[in-house]
Design a protein around this motif. Structure first.
Motif, PDB file in Angstrom:
ATOM      1  N   MET A  27       0.833  -1.194   0.000  1.00 38.08           N
ATOM      2  CA  MET A  27       0.000   0.000   0.000  1.00 38.08           C
ATOM      3  C   MET A  27       0.867   1.242   0.000  1.00 38.08           C
ATOM      4  O   MET A  27       1.743   1.412   0.836  1.00 38.08           O
ATOM      5  CB  MET A  27      -0.917   0.019   1.240  1.00 38.08           C
ATOM      6  CG  MET A  27      -1.773   1.293   1.337  1.00 38.08           C
ATOM      7  SD  MET A  27      -2.950   1.266   2.693  1.00 38.08           S
ATOM      8  CE  MET A  27      -1.864   1.432   4.112  1.00 38.08           C
ATOM      9  N   TYR A  51       0.517   5.353   0.312  1.00 38.25           N
ATOM     10  CA  TYR A  51      -0.476   6.346   0.726  1.00 38.25           C
ATOM     11  C   TYR A  51       0.188   7.696   0.951  1.00 38.25           C
ATOM     12  O   TYR A  51       1.386   7.794   1.200  1.00 38.25           O
ATOM     13  CB  TYR A  51      -1.204   5.894   2.000  1.00 38.25           C
ATOM     14  CG  TYR A  51      -0.311   5.779   3.220  1.00 38.25           C
ATOM     15  CD1 TYR A  51      -0.238   6.815   4.152  1.00 38.25           C
ATOM     16  CD2 TYR A  51       0.449   4.642   3.452  1.00 38.25           C
ATOM     17  CE1 TYR A  51       0.579   6.716   5.272  1.00 38.25           C
ATOM     18  CE2 TYR A  51       1.263   4.527   4.569  1.00 38.25           C
ATOM     19  CZ  TYR A  51       1.327   5.573   5.469  1.00 38.25           C
ATOM     20  OH  TYR A  51       2.142   5.480   6.572  1.00 38.25           O
ATOM     21  N   LEU A  55      -2.394  -1.265  -3.331  1.00 42.63           N
ATOM     22  CA  LEU A  55      -3.422  -0.279  -2.958  1.00 42.63           C
ATOM     23  C   LEU A  55      -2.768   1.099  -2.917  1.00 42.63           C
ATOM     24  O   LEU A  55      -1.722   1.276  -2.294  1.00 42.63           O
ATOM     25  CB  LEU A  55      -4.011  -0.595  -1.586  1.00 42.63           C
ATOM     26  CG  LEU A  55      -4.537  -2.005  -1.339  1.00 42.63           C
ATOM     27  CD1 LEU A  55      -5.146  -2.102   0.060  1.00 42.63           C
ATOM     28  CD2 LEU A  55      -5.558  -2.398  -2.384  1.00 42.63           C
ATOM     29  N   THR A  69      -3.787   5.166  -2.089  1.00 44.67           N
ATOM     30  CA  THR A  69      -4.884   5.931  -1.512  1.00 44.67           C
ATOM     31  C   THR A  69      -4.402   7.219  -0.859  1.00 44.67           C
ATOM     32  O   THR A  69      -3.274   7.289  -0.364  1.00 44.67           O
ATOM     33  CB  THR A  69      -5.645   5.073  -0.474  1.00 44.67           C
ATOM     34  OG1 THR A  69      -6.672   5.857   0.134  1.00 44.67           O
ATOM     35  CG2 THR A  69      -4.705   4.560   0.609  1.00 44.67           C
ATOM     36  N   PRO A  93      -5.825   6.393   3.865  1.00 48.13           N
ATOM     37  CA  PRO A  93      -5.672   5.008   4.340  1.00 48.13           C
ATOM     38  C   PRO A  93      -6.560   4.685   5.535  1.00 48.13           C
ATOM     39  O   PRO A  93      -6.964   3.538   5.715  1.00 48.13           O
ATOM     40  CB  PRO A  93      -4.187   4.929   4.715  1.00 48.13           C
ATOM     41  CG  PRO A  93      -3.772   6.345   4.977  1.00 48.13           C
ATOM     42  CD  PRO A  93      -4.586   7.169   4.026  1.00 48.13           C
ATOM     43  N   ILE A 128      -6.812  -3.626   5.341  1.00 50.41           N
ATOM     44  CA  ILE A 128      -5.510  -3.102   5.761  1.00 50.41           C
ATOM     45  C   ILE A 128      -4.655  -4.197   6.396  1.00 50.41           C
ATOM     46  O   ILE A 128      -3.444  -4.257   6.200  1.00 50.41           O
ATOM     47  CB  ILE A 128      -5.688  -1.924   6.744  1.00 50.41           C
ATOM     48  CG1 ILE A 128      -6.219  -0.699   5.997  1.00 50.41           C
ATOM     49  CG2 ILE A 128      -4.373  -1.570   7.427  1.00 50.41           C
ATOM     50  CD1 ILE A 128      -6.401   0.521   6.872  1.00 50.41           C
ATOM     51  N   VAL A 160      -2.387  -6.053   4.115  1.00 49.39           N
ATOM     52  CA  VAL A 160      -1.323  -5.324   3.426  1.00 49.39           C
ATOM     53  C   VAL A 160       0.021  -5.670   4.066  1.00 49.39           C
ATOM     54  O   VAL A 160       0.259  -5.365   5.233  1.00 49.39           O
ATOM     55  CB  VAL A 160      -1.566  -3.796   3.500  1.00 49.39           C
ATOM     56  CG1 VAL A 160      -0.386  -3.048   2.901  1.00 49.39           C
ATOM     57  CG2 VAL A 160      -2.850  -3.433   2.775  1.00 49.39           C
ATOM     58  N   ARG A 177       3.924  -1.421   3.431  1.00 46.12           N
ATOM     59  CA  ARG A 177       3.289  -0.107   3.503  1.00 46.12           C
ATOM     60  C   ARG A 177       4.354   0.966   3.346  1.00 46.12           C
ATOM     61  O   ARG A 177       5.392   0.907   3.982  1.00 46.12           O
ATOM     62  CB  ARG A 177       2.586   0.088   4.852  1.00 46.12           C
ATOM     63  CG  ARG A 177       1.650  -1.060   5.210  1.00 46.12           C
ATOM     64  CD  ARG A 177       1.148  -0.940   6.635  1.00 46.12           C
ATOM     65  NE  ARG A 177       0.324  -2.092   6.994  1.00 46.12           N
ATOM     66  CZ  ARG A 177      -0.668  -2.053   7.858  1.00 46.12           C
ATOM     67  NH1 ARG A 177      -0.949  -0.925   8.470  1.00 46.12           N
ATOM     68  NH2 ARG A 177      -1.372  -3.124   8.126  1.00 46.12           N
TER      69      ARG A 177
END
Length: 339
Positions: free
Chosen positions: A1, A3, A116, A118, A121, A129, A132, A135
């Protein structure tokens, strides 16, 4: 992810990752599938969203391809299910996503990656989440030098076309773009501090460190237990994600470009030869750090991330309420002065 705030390059990064993967797969003659989530996934018909999501997830079980499946603006389709006003379609999409990633009948060959991306988050569903494993924050320009360099890339094009057209003074103590560059591994990018930046995580670490040394296995067992008390949603899956992040950090290094240009150098060698070659690259990539130091850095980074996401929604609501109070106060003063 990935973010971060809007405008920091998340969508651009999706294209960059896909381009790099396609180039490598072409060199190695491996089939590649770029498989972004479509914008038209949510259906107004009951069961329609689940059906579309199943269709999107199924290609990722193909063992014959290397697959990159990005979800841009992930909060739109994977929003927290308990939030007010979340549509039935979103709940259907999340249900399918959970079952096909780590559900009872998930098939994971290890050849597909879902990304992902975003701006929000904290709005993602907690179960999503928790799945994931990696990150990272996409911050864009942050420092004085970052903004100097961003401007430089823009006005230097004008200067090349029209020499001396940009009649402004350059900084004396900084060479443009010297703070920027390509990194060879995550250790050069990430905040590698061994101390948490989030206050609650810092307090928990200090409490546990008063009883155990950080190079003891018991330190981490107690740290995770205390985290679960402060953040009830912290679970064994988060611990697994931390373990995956540490393993990824250990093996996160660029392979030699010549290996892709000449597959016989590495890719077409026997297993033992390739394994020994990777071991040597991994040891060099650790740059003198030992396992316990890397483990602490990754644990701290992950726990800070958990606290940041958990607290952001609360802070946003507080800021909105403060702003509303300021508006009401200013409006009252204007009204009283008008009278």
């Amino acid at each position: 992810m990935g973010y971060g705030i809007p405008g920091t390059g998340k969508s651009m990064l999706i294209a960059a990752i896909a381009t790099r993967l396609k180039e490598h797969c072409d060199n190695l003659e491996i089939p590649f599938l770029f498989h972004p989530m479509p914008d038209t996934l949510i259906s107004t018909f009951q069961g329609g969203s689940a059906e579309k999501m199943v269709e999107w997830m199924k290609p990722m079980q193909d063992p014959a391809k290397l697959i990159f499946a990005p979800i841009d603006d992930a909060e739109n389709n994977l929003q927290e299910r308990t939030a007010q006003g979340v549509s039935a379609g979103v709940k259907e999409v999340i249900g399918v996503f959970l079952r096909y990633t780590e559900g009872a009948y998930a098939v994971n060959y290890g050849n597909s990656s879902i990304g992902l991306f975003t701006n929000l988050p904290e709005m993602l569903d907690k179960a999503v989440i928790s799945r994931v494993q990696g990150r990272f924050k996409i911050d864009g320009a942050r420092t004085e030098h970052d903004f100097l360099d961003q401007d430089y890339i823009w006005w230097n094009k004008l200067n090349q076309s029209l020499p001396d057209f940009v009649n402004m003074e350059n900084p004396e103590s900084y060479k443009y773009l010297s703070d920027q560059g390509l990194s060879k591994n995550m250790g050069e990018i990430l905040n590698t501090s061994s101390k948490p930046s989030e206050a609650r995580v810092h307090a928990i670490c200090d409490k546990v460190e008063a009883k155990f040394k950080s190079n003891e296995h018991l330190f981490y067992a107690n740290l995770y237990q205390e985290m679960q008390k402060a953040f009830p949603f912290f679970s064994s899956r988060d611990v697994r994600n931390i373990q995956s992040a540490i393993s990824l950090r250990l093996t996160d290094f660029d392979l030699e470009e010549s290996w892709f240009e000449n597959p016989e150098t590495y890719f077409k060698q026997d297993y033992d030869t390739k394994f020994n070659m990777l071991q040597e690259v991994m040891k060099g990539n650790m740059k003198g750090l030992d396992f316990s130091e890397i483990r602490r850095q990754e644990v701290v980074r992950y726990l800070d991330n958990v606290a940041t996401i958990a607290d952001t929604d609360f802070k946003r609501k507080v800021d909105a309420r403060v702003n509303q109070i300021n508006i009401e106060t200013a409006a009252r003063k204007t009204f009283e002065n008008g009278i």
